[in-house]
Design a protein around this motif. Structure first.
Motif, PDB file in Angstrom:
ATOM      1  N   ALA A  55      -2.640 -20.968 -11.677  1.00  0.00           N
ATOM      2  CA  ALA A  55      -3.915 -21.272 -11.013  1.00  0.00           C
ATOM      3  C   ALA A  55      -5.075 -21.132 -11.985  1.00  0.00           C
ATOM      4  O   ALA A  55      -5.960 -21.997 -12.060  1.00  0.00           O
ATOM      5  CB  ALA A  55      -4.111 -20.351  -9.807  1.00  0.00           C
ATOM      6  N   ALA A  56      -5.079 -20.038 -12.760  1.00  0.00           N
ATOM      7  CA  ALA A  56      -6.181 -19.809 -13.694  1.00  0.00           C
ATOM      8  C   ALA A  56      -6.165 -20.824 -14.827  1.00  0.00           C
ATOM      9  O   ALA A  56      -7.220 -21.307 -15.253  1.00  0.00           O
ATOM     10  CB  ALA A  56      -6.109 -18.387 -14.252  1.00  0.00           C
ATOM     11  N   GLU A  57      -4.980 -21.164 -15.336  1.00  0.00           N
ATOM     12  CA  GLU A  57      -4.922 -22.147 -16.423  1.00  0.00           C
ATOM     13  C   GLU A  57      -5.352 -23.516 -15.933  1.00  0.00           C
ATOM     14  O   GLU A  57      -6.021 -24.263 -16.664  1.00  0.00           O
ATOM     15  CB  GLU A  57      -3.515 -22.212 -17.010  1.00  0.00           C
ATOM     16  CG  GLU A  57      -3.392 -23.155 -18.203  1.00  0.00           C
ATOM     17  CD  GLU A  57      -4.306 -22.759 -19.360  1.00  0.00           C
ATOM     18  OE1 GLU A  57      -5.151 -23.595 -19.754  1.00  0.00           O
ATOM     19  OE2 GLU A  57      -4.168 -21.638 -19.877  1.00  0.00           O
ATOM     20  N   LEU A  83      -9.181 -14.323 -18.050  1.00  0.00           N
ATOM     21  CA  LEU A  83     -10.290 -14.280 -19.009  1.00  0.00           C
ATOM     22  C   LEU A  83     -10.581 -15.669 -19.563  1.00  0.00           C
ATOM     23  O   LEU A  83     -11.737 -16.087 -19.695  1.00  0.00           O
ATOM     24  CB  LEU A  83      -9.959 -13.320 -20.146  1.00  0.00           C
ATOM     25  CG  LEU A  83      -9.821 -11.835 -19.779  1.00  0.00           C
ATOM     26  CD1 LEU A  83      -9.333 -11.047 -20.988  1.00  0.00           C
ATOM     27  CD2 LEU A  83     -11.148 -11.270 -19.274  1.00  0.00           C
ATOM     28  N   TRP A  84      -9.541 -16.393 -19.913  1.00  0.00           N
ATOM     29  CA  TRP A  84      -9.628 -17.746 -20.467  1.00  0.00           C
ATOM     30  C   TRP A  84     -10.338 -18.678 -19.484  1.00  0.00           C
ATOM     31  O   TRP A  84     -11.267 -19.410 -19.856  1.00  0.00           O
ATOM     32  CB  TRP A  84      -8.206 -18.196 -20.763  1.00  0.00           C
ATOM     33  CG  TRP A  84      -7.899 -19.558 -21.247  1.00  0.00           C
ATOM     34  CD1 TRP A  84      -7.045 -20.438 -20.667  1.00  0.00           C
ATOM     35  CD2 TRP A  84      -8.331 -20.193 -22.466  1.00  0.00           C
ATOM     36  NE1 TRP A  84      -6.927 -21.576 -21.432  1.00  0.00           N
ATOM     37  CE2 TRP A  84      -7.710 -21.450 -22.533  1.00  0.00           C
ATOM     38  CE3 TRP A  84      -9.201 -19.807 -23.497  1.00  0.00           C
ATOM     39  CZ2 TRP A  84      -7.920 -22.330 -23.588  1.00  0.00           C
ATOM     40  CZ3 TRP A  84      -9.405 -20.704 -24.551  1.00  0.00           C
ATOM     41  CH2 TRP A  84      -8.771 -21.939 -24.589  1.00  0.00           C
ATOM     42  N   ILE A 122     -16.773 -10.278 -19.658  1.00  0.00           N
ATOM     43  CA  ILE A 122     -17.284  -9.093 -20.359  1.00  0.00           C
ATOM     44  C   ILE A 122     -16.770  -7.816 -19.706  1.00  0.00           C
ATOM     45  O   ILE A 122     -16.298  -6.891 -20.368  1.00  0.00           O
ATOM     46  CB  ILE A 122     -18.826  -9.100 -20.378  1.00  0.00           C
ATOM     47  CG1 ILE A 122     -19.340 -10.273 -21.215  1.00  0.00           C
ATOM     48  CG2 ILE A 122     -19.364  -7.782 -20.928  1.00  0.00           C
ATOM     49  CD1 ILE A 122     -20.836 -10.479 -21.113  1.00  0.00           C
ATOM     50  N   GLN A 123     -16.863  -7.762 -18.394  1.00  0.00           N
ATOM     51  CA  GLN A 123     -16.494  -6.552 -17.673  1.00  0.00           C
ATOM     52  C   GLN A 123     -14.996  -6.270 -17.700  1.00  0.00           C
ATOM     53  O   GLN A 123     -14.583  -5.107 -17.621  1.00  0.00           O
ATOM     54  CB  GLN A 123     -16.986  -6.650 -16.224  1.00  0.00           C
ATOM     55  CG  GLN A 123     -18.512  -6.652 -16.099  1.00  0.00           C
ATOM     56  CD  GLN A 123     -18.988  -7.120 -14.738  1.00  0.00           C
ATOM     57  OE1 GLN A 123     -18.195  -7.372 -13.824  1.00  0.00           O
ATOM     58  NE2 GLN A 123     -20.307  -7.266 -14.595  1.00  0.00           N
ATOM     59  N   ASN A 124     -14.185  -7.330 -17.821  1.00  0.00           N
ATOM     60  CA  ASN A 124     -12.735  -7.159 -17.770  1.00  0.00           C
ATOM     61  C   ASN A 124     -12.040  -7.342 -19.112  1.00  0.00           C
ATOM     62  O   ASN A 124     -10.835  -7.133 -19.216  1.00  0.00           O
ATOM     63  CB  ASN A 124     -12.131  -8.141 -16.762  1.00  0.00           C
ATOM     64  CG  ASN A 124     -12.537  -7.833 -15.332  1.00  0.00           C
ATOM     65  OD1 ASN A 124     -12.091  -6.857 -14.742  1.00  0.00           O
ATOM     66  ND2 ASN A 124     -13.409  -8.670 -14.784  1.00  0.00           N
ATOM     67  N   GLY A 125     -12.806  -7.733 -20.134  1.00  0.00           N
ATOM     68  CA  GLY A 125     -12.192  -8.048 -21.415  1.00  0.00           C
ATOM     69  C   GLY A 125     -11.335  -6.939 -21.983  1.00  0.00           C
ATOM     70  O   GLY A 125     -10.187  -7.146 -22.384  1.00  0.00           O
ATOM     71  N   GLU A 126     -11.863  -5.735 -22.021  1.00  0.00           N
ATOM     72  CA  GLU A 126     -11.117  -4.625 -22.618  1.00  0.00           C
ATOM     73  C   GLU A 126      -9.969  -4.163 -21.729  1.00  0.00           C
ATOM     74  O   GLU A 126      -8.843  -3.961 -22.204  1.00  0.00           O
ATOM     75  CB  GLU A 126     -12.057  -3.454 -22.910  1.00  0.00           C
ATOM     76  CG  GLU A 126     -11.364  -2.302 -23.636  1.00  0.00           C
ATOM     77  CD  GLU A 126     -12.337  -1.226 -24.076  1.00  0.00           C
ATOM     78  OE1 GLU A 126     -11.872  -0.205 -24.607  1.00  0.00           O
ATOM     79  OE2 GLU A 126     -13.562  -1.404 -23.874  1.00  0.00           O
ATOM     80  N   SER A 127     -10.220  -4.012 -20.442  1.00  0.00           N
ATOM     81  CA  SER A 127      -9.175  -3.517 -19.549  1.00  0.00           C
ATOM     82  C   SER A 127      -8.038  -4.519 -19.372  1.00  0.00           C
ATOM     83  O   SER A 127      -6.887  -4.134 -19.132  1.00  0.00           O
ATOM     84  CB  SER A 127      -9.768  -3.169 -18.174  1.00  0.00           C
ATOM     85  OG  SER A 127     -10.304  -4.318 -17.548  1.00  0.00           O
ATOM     86  N   PHE A 128      -8.342  -5.818 -19.505  1.00  0.00           N
ATOM     87  CA  PHE A 128      -7.301  -6.842 -19.403  1.00  0.00           C
ATOM     88  C   PHE A 128      -6.498  -6.961 -20.699  1.00  0.00           C
ATOM     89  O   PHE A 128      -5.455  -7.591 -20.722  1.00  0.00           O
ATOM     90  CB  PHE A 128      -7.921  -8.202 -19.047  1.00  0.00           C
ATOM     91  CG  PHE A 128      -8.230  -8.365 -17.587  1.00  0.00           C
ATOM     92  CD1 PHE A 128      -8.181  -7.290 -16.720  1.00  0.00           C
ATOM     93  CD2 PHE A 128      -8.581  -9.610 -17.084  1.00  0.00           C
ATOM     94  CE1 PHE A 128      -8.477  -7.435 -15.369  1.00  0.00           C
ATOM     95  CE2 PHE A 128      -8.886  -9.773 -15.732  1.00  0.00           C
ATOM     96  CZ  PHE A 128      -8.832  -8.683 -14.870  1.00  0.00           C
ATOM     97  N   LYS A 174      -2.988 -16.355 -24.294  1.00  0.00           N
ATOM     98  CA  LYS A 174      -4.296 -16.980 -24.489  1.00  0.00           C
ATOM     99  C   LYS A 174      -5.312 -16.060 -25.161  1.00  0.00           C
ATOM    100  O   LYS A 174      -6.459 -16.458 -25.367  1.00  0.00           O
ATOM    101  CB  LYS A 174      -4.868 -17.429 -23.133  1.00  0.00           C
ATOM    102  CG  LYS A 174      -3.908 -18.201 -22.255  1.00  0.00           C
ATOM    103  CD  LYS A 174      -3.559 -19.562 -22.841  1.00  0.00           C
ATOM    104  CE  LYS A 174      -2.356 -20.186 -22.168  1.00  0.00           C
ATOM    105  NZ  LYS A 174      -2.310 -20.168 -20.724  1.00  0.00           N
ATOM    106  N   TYR A 175      -4.932 -14.837 -25.495  1.00  0.00           N
ATOM    107  CA  TYR A 175      -5.917 -13.871 -25.975  1.00  0.00           C
ATOM    108  C   TYR A 175      -6.652 -14.336 -27.239  1.00  0.00           C
ATOM    109  O   TYR A 175      -7.852 -14.110 -27.384  1.00  0.00           O
ATOM    110  CB  TYR A 175      -5.257 -12.524 -26.231  1.00  0.00           C
ATOM    111  CG  TYR A 175      -4.897 -11.768 -24.978  1.00  0.00           C
ATOM    112  CD1 TYR A 175      -5.874 -11.426 -24.043  1.00  0.00           C
ATOM    113  CD2 TYR A 175      -3.582 -11.400 -24.716  1.00  0.00           C
ATOM    114  CE1 TYR A 175      -5.551 -10.734 -22.886  1.00  0.00           C
ATOM    115  CE2 TYR A 175      -3.246 -10.699 -23.558  1.00  0.00           C
ATOM    116  CZ  TYR A 175      -4.225 -10.368 -22.651  1.00  0.00           C
ATOM    117  OH  TYR A 175      -3.907  -9.671 -21.508  1.00  0.00           O
TER     118      TYR A 175
END
Length: 320
Positions: free
Chosen positions: A172-174, A259-260, A279-285, A300-301
C-alpha cells in the motif's frame, strides 16, 4: 522484478552526464524503455512498438468481480506482483522528475511517460476502495511450472488483495509512493489525465483535499488514501498474501515504505504533515542514521536518505 530494478536504475544513470563519448547511452535508454513495452499486460495500444507482443490477461480479476486488466508482468513471469511493480513505477517517475530534460533531449520522454502511465492506470483499477488494494494477479508456483507466452496462458489468474482484515502496509505504501511520484511527472504534461483521474475521486477528508496542490489531483487523492490505509492498518503484506513469500517476501518490513511514501507525498503535495511524519518517525523506524548497503524493491532506507537529503537542500534546518 530484478530486471525491472536494474533497468530503472539504468534510466536514472543514463539520463545524467555520459560516462564516455564512445558509448551510446541514448540507445541504451531507448532499449530500456522498450523493455517495459514488452512486459505490458492487457489490451495493447495501436502504437505498441514491440510488435511481437499481443493482447493478454484480458480476464484478469474477472473471477473476483474487479477489472485488473493491464499493468506489467514480472521479469520473465506472467504474474503481476504489486510490490515490485509499484517500486518500478516510483523509480521510473523519479528518473523523469530528476532528469526529464535529459530524457527529453534523448527523444524518450513520451515513452517514459507512457511507461509510467501504463502502471498508474493499473493501480487505479487495483484500488477500487480506500482500504482495498489488489496486490497480485496470478500464482507464482503454477506459473513457474509452465513456460508460456502471456498470450497463451492457461495457468491460474487468481487475484489477491490486502484490506483492513488482511493488511499489506508495504504494497500500500509503495503504491502510494508510486502514485505521488507519478503525479509530479504529470502535473503539467498531461492535464487531461489529471482531470480523468479526478473523476474517480473516492472518499477524501476535506482538510486533506484542501491542502493538496493541483498535481494530477486524482492520483494525489488515491495515494493519500493508500498511505492512510497502509499506515492505519499495519501488517506485513506477505503474511496476508502468503503465496508471495517464495518470490517477493518483505524481509525489511514495512517501516521503510512508510517513510518512503511520506517523503514522496510531501514532494507531491507540499503538505508539511507528511514531512513531519518522516521526521518524527525516521529514527524509530530505523535505517536513517547509519550507512545502508542496499536499495531494492524491498529495502528503501537508502532512497529515504537520498530524498531526505534533497529536502534538506531546500530546508537546511530540517533534521532526520
Amino acid at each position: 522484478m530484478a530486471a525491472y530494478t536494474s533497468l530503472v536504475l539504468v534510466v536514472s544513470i543514463l539520463s545524467g552526464v555520459p560516462f564516455s563519448e564512445s558509448l551510446d547511452y541514448g540507445d541504451a535508454l531507448s532499449k530500456s524503455l522498450l523493455y517495459f513495452e514488452a512486459q505490458r499486460s492487457g489490451r495493447l495500444p495501436h502504437k505498441q512498438r514491440v510488435r511481437w507482443r499481443d493482447h493478454s490477461g484480458l480476464l484478469d480479476g474477472l473471477d473476483q468481480g474487479v477489472d485488473l486488466v493491464g499493468g506489467y508482468y514480472d521479469a520473465g513471469d506472467n504474474v503481476k506482483f504489486g510490490l515490485p511493480m509499484a517500486y518500478t513505477i516510483t523509480l521510473l517517475s523519479w528518473s523523469v522528475v530528476e532528469y526529464g530534460d535529459e530524457i527529453g533531449a534523448a527523444g524518450e520522454l513520451d515513452h517514459a511517460h507512457e511507461a509510467i502511465k501504463w502502471g498508474t492506470d493499473y493501480f487505479i483499477k487495483a484500488h477500487p476502495h480506500p482500504h482495498v488494494l489488489w496486490a497480485q494477479v496470478g500464482d507464482g508456483e503454477t506459473d513457474h511450472l509452465c513456460w508460456q507466452r502471456p498470450e497463451d496462458m492457461t495457468t491460474s489468474r487468481r487475484a489477491y488483495k490486502v484490506d483492513e482484515e488482511n493488511p499489506g502496509t508495504e504494497v500500500a505504501a509503495e503504491t502510494a509512493a508510486a502514485m505521488a511520484a507519478a503525479s509530479i511527472v504529470f502535473s503539467t504534461t498531461n492535464p487531461p489525465y489529471s482531470r480523468l483521474l479526478l473523476e474517480h475521486a473516492l472518499q477524501v477528508d476535506l482538510m486533506i483535499f484542501e491542502t493538496c496542490v493541483l498535481k494530477s489531483f486524482r492520483m494525489i487523492i488515491i495515494c493519500l488514501q493508500l498511505f492512510e490505509f497502509g499506515e492505519k492498518f499495519r501488517g506485513r503484506y506477505d503474511e496476508s498474501i502468503e503465496v508471495v513469500k517464495g518470490y517477493y517476501p518483505s524481509a525489511s518490513g514495512y517501516k521503510d515504505e512508510l517513510l518512503w511514501a511520506a517523503l514522496w507525498l510531501y514532494r507531491a503535495t507540499d503538505n508539511v504533515t507528511y514531512l513531519n511524519y518522516a521526521i518524527q518517525n525516521g529514527e524509530s523506524f530505523g535505517g536513517t542514521t547509519w550507512a545502508i548497503t542496499e536499495f531494492s524493491w524491498d529495502v528503501k532506507y537508502a532512497a529515504v536518505q537520498a530524498i531526505a537529503a534533497m529536502v534538506n537542500l531546500l530546508q537546511p534546518f530540517v533534521y532526520f
